[in-house]
Design a protein around this motif. Sequence first.
Motif, short mmCIF file in Angstrom:
data_model
loop_
_atom_site.label_atom_id
_atom_site.label_comp_id
_atom_site.label_asym_id
_atom_site.label_seq_id
_atom_site.Cartn_x
_atom_site.Cartn_y
_atom_site.Cartn_z
N CYS A 16 0.83 -1.22 0.00
CA CYS A 16 0.00 0.00 0.00
C CYS A 16 0.86 1.27 0.00
N ASP A 17 2.07 1.17 0.54
CA ASP A 17 2.96 2.34 0.49
C ASP A 17 3.41 2.61 -0.95
N ILE A 18 3.80 1.56 -1.66
CA ILE A 18 4.27 1.80 -3.04
C ILE A 18 3.11 2.09 -3.99
N LEU A 19 1.91 1.63 -3.61
CA LEU A 19 0.72 1.96 -4.41
C LEU A 19 0.56 3.48 -4.50
N LEU A 20 0.76 4.16 -3.37
CA LEU A 20 0.58 5.61 -3.35
C LEU A 20 1.85 6.33 -3.77
N GLU A 21 3.00 5.68 -3.59
CA GLU A 21 4.27 6.37 -3.88
C GLU A 21 4.59 6.39 -5.38
N GLY A 22 4.27 5.35 -6.11
CA GLY A 22 4.57 5.32 -7.55
C GLY A 22 6.05 5.08 -7.81
N LEU A 23 6.73 6.14 -8.25
CA LEU A 23 8.16 6.04 -8.54
C LEU A 23 8.94 5.94 -7.23
N ALA A 24 9.97 5.08 -7.21
CA ALA A 24 10.78 4.97 -5.99
C ALA A 24 11.60 6.24 -5.78
N GLU A 25 12.01 6.46 -4.54
CA GLU A 25 12.70 7.72 -4.21
C GLU A 25 14.03 7.88 -4.93
N GLU A 134 -6.48 10.33 3.45
CA GLU A 134 -5.56 11.18 2.66
C GLU A 134 -6.12 11.48 1.29
N GLN A 135 -5.42 12.39 0.58
CA GLN A 135 -5.75 12.74 -0.81
C GLN A 135 -4.58 12.33 -1.70
N LEU A 136 -4.82 12.18 -3.00
CA LEU A 136 -3.72 11.88 -3.93
C LEU A 136 -3.92 12.69 -5.19
N ASN A 137 -2.85 13.31 -5.65
CA ASN A 137 -2.90 14.05 -6.92
C ASN A 137 -2.09 13.26 -7.94
N ILE A 138 -2.82 12.65 -8.86
CA ILE A 138 -2.17 11.77 -9.81
C ILE A 138 -1.63 12.58 -10.97
N LYS A 204 8.33 11.94 -14.46
CA LYS A 204 9.45 11.44 -13.64
C LYS A 204 10.19 12.59 -12.97
N ALA A 205 10.35 13.71 -13.69
CA ALA A 205 11.06 14.86 -13.10
C ALA A 205 10.28 15.40 -11.90
N VAL A 206 8.98 15.51 -12.03
CA VAL A 206 8.17 16.02 -10.91
C VAL A 206 8.26 15.05 -9.73
N SER A 207 8.19 13.73 -10.03
CA SER A 207 8.23 12.72 -8.96
C SER A 207 9.61 12.65 -8.31
N ASN A 208 10.65 12.98 -9.07
CA ASN A 208 12.00 12.90 -8.51
C ASN A 208 12.33 14.09 -7.61
N ASP A 209 11.50 15.13 -7.65
CA ASP A 209 11.68 16.24 -6.71
C ASP A 209 10.88 15.86 -5.46
N LYS A 214 6.13 15.14 -2.13
CA LYS A 214 5.49 14.91 -0.81
C LYS A 214 4.50 16.01 -0.48
N SER A 215 4.90 17.27 -0.75
CA SER A 215 4.02 18.38 -0.33
C SER A 215 2.74 18.40 -1.17
N ARG A 216 2.83 17.97 -2.41
CA ARG A 216 1.62 17.97 -3.27
C ARG A 216 0.96 16.59 -3.34
N LYS A 217 1.50 15.63 -2.63
CA LYS A 217 0.94 14.26 -2.62
C LYS A 217 0.76 13.73 -4.03
N ILE A 218 1.88 13.70 -4.77
CA ILE A 218 1.83 13.26 -6.17
C ILE A 218 1.92 11.73 -6.26
N GLY A 219 1.00 11.13 -6.99
CA GLY A 219 1.05 9.68 -7.24
C GLY A 219 0.98 9.43 -8.74
#
Length: 467
Positions: A16-25, A134-138, A204-209, A214-219
């Motif tokens: 469930c953590d990676i479901l919401l996280e998407g790209l790894a850190e 929580e909320q998620l912004n895909i 990927k660039a947005v997710s890598n920041d 985290k602040s925008r809860k991007i998934g």
Amino acid sequence: MRYLSTRGGGDPKRFCDILLEGLAEDGGLYLPERYPQVDGATLACWRGLAYHELAFEILSLYIDDIPAADLQRICAQTYRAEVFGGRTEITPLNELEPGLYLEELSNGPTLAFKDMAMQLLGALFEYELGRRGEQLNILGATSGDTGSAAEYAMRGRAGVNVFMLSPHGRMSPFQQAQMFSLQDKNIHNLAVRGVFDDCQDIVKAVSNDLTYKKSRKIGTVNSINWARLLAQVVYYFAGYFQATKSNDERVSFCVPSGNFGNVCAGHVARQMGLPIAQLVVATNENDVLDEFFRTGRYAPRGAAHTHATSSPSMDISKASNFERFVADLFGREGARVRAAFTAPAFEIPAADRERVATEFGFASGSSSHADRLATIRSCQQRYGRLIDPHTADGLKVAVEQRQAGVPMIVLETALPAKFAETLVEATGAQPPRPAGLDGIENLPKRVQVLDADVGQVRAVIDAALGL
Ligand SMILES: Cc1ncc(COP(=O)(O)O)c(C=O)c1O
Ligand SMILES: N[C@@H](CCOP(=O)(O)O)C(=O)O
């Protein structure tokens, strides 16, 4: 089950953590620490299960942080005949001729195989976000089908916004209409002046920041997200059971490929022990993947060398999911994977090339516009079946790569209605449209056009979130 990044960074995580996280850190993609093994006895138990029951069995091998009863309910509510064109099999298998099959994956709401996973993803997101409050912004990227499948799966769902990037002017009129006609407040269509790879690079660039993410809860809903792939594993098993009578038989699959998500799910099924002889990767003129399987060299191409073709959803020159397969090929050596996927191109040694075919069962081929038209025509004439241009790429390559005595299953990745212009060119007639979709191109459209620029995309997200 724990999940690790292909690039070796970070700690193991739960589903469930990676479901919401998407790209790894660390910029890599998540993979399960091992593939659960399915033996003959298990296959025997699974043969004859309804699709939603099979989905539950497979998903439970990978998901141990959702109670079984809840997962069972999610699978049963997702894989219903009413959602998938009234077909109780959900992914019915059609015999074109002895030993050659077409597995229907496109009977869902948006007429492409993406619905198979996206419908489940929508339910999983809603479940997990509800549980966490929580909320998620895909943030997603599409070359035509992921976008509409995601938007139809997420529209109206609590706690989810979708920001979908697509290559401006490159999708079929039907695909554009499917997405851009949605007026739901939580759906935002952003057409990017560029190709699909530009869109995916921005995601990927947005997710890598990590601070922004985290602040925008991007998934993500792209096949970057492991849950997408996991859902797609199920129909390889479903296809196998329909094509065979006993678990001693093997089958091959031919998969129209672009971002390598679909065939990567086949690779996972094969690693689990499903008796798959070959996984045949079929590309269009954008043949980076075919080049790799023929030569051992993976050389992604830029926008200038990415052709606009008549199978537009496969106009991809940087196959995101390919990293997952290469991680397995490299024995999960994270540093080696990182080096390969941060270089402009890479080549594997001869010994690994051999393993790609012998140990992992991969083969490949490519198809051109002329091949596509000829295959659509001959499929209609010989088998009385109309297929879309992407499926035609698959069928063309399947026929070339078939092995005697091994049934070949071609995955049908979209319905012809989505690509009328090419169907008319091939057959001289408009393809039939499922009820309710007439005149969709004339509906009012809601879309913003942007440059291929991370800053512009962030500004749109922030404005929509009121920041
Ligand atoms: C209709 C269709 N066929 C084939 C593909 C290629 O699938 P993948 O990107 O999973 O390789 C896509 C896009 O993903 C698609 O939309
Ligand atoms: N062909 C896809 C491209 C995105 O693939 P995904 O599997 O990573 O979501 C599309 O139709 O958008």
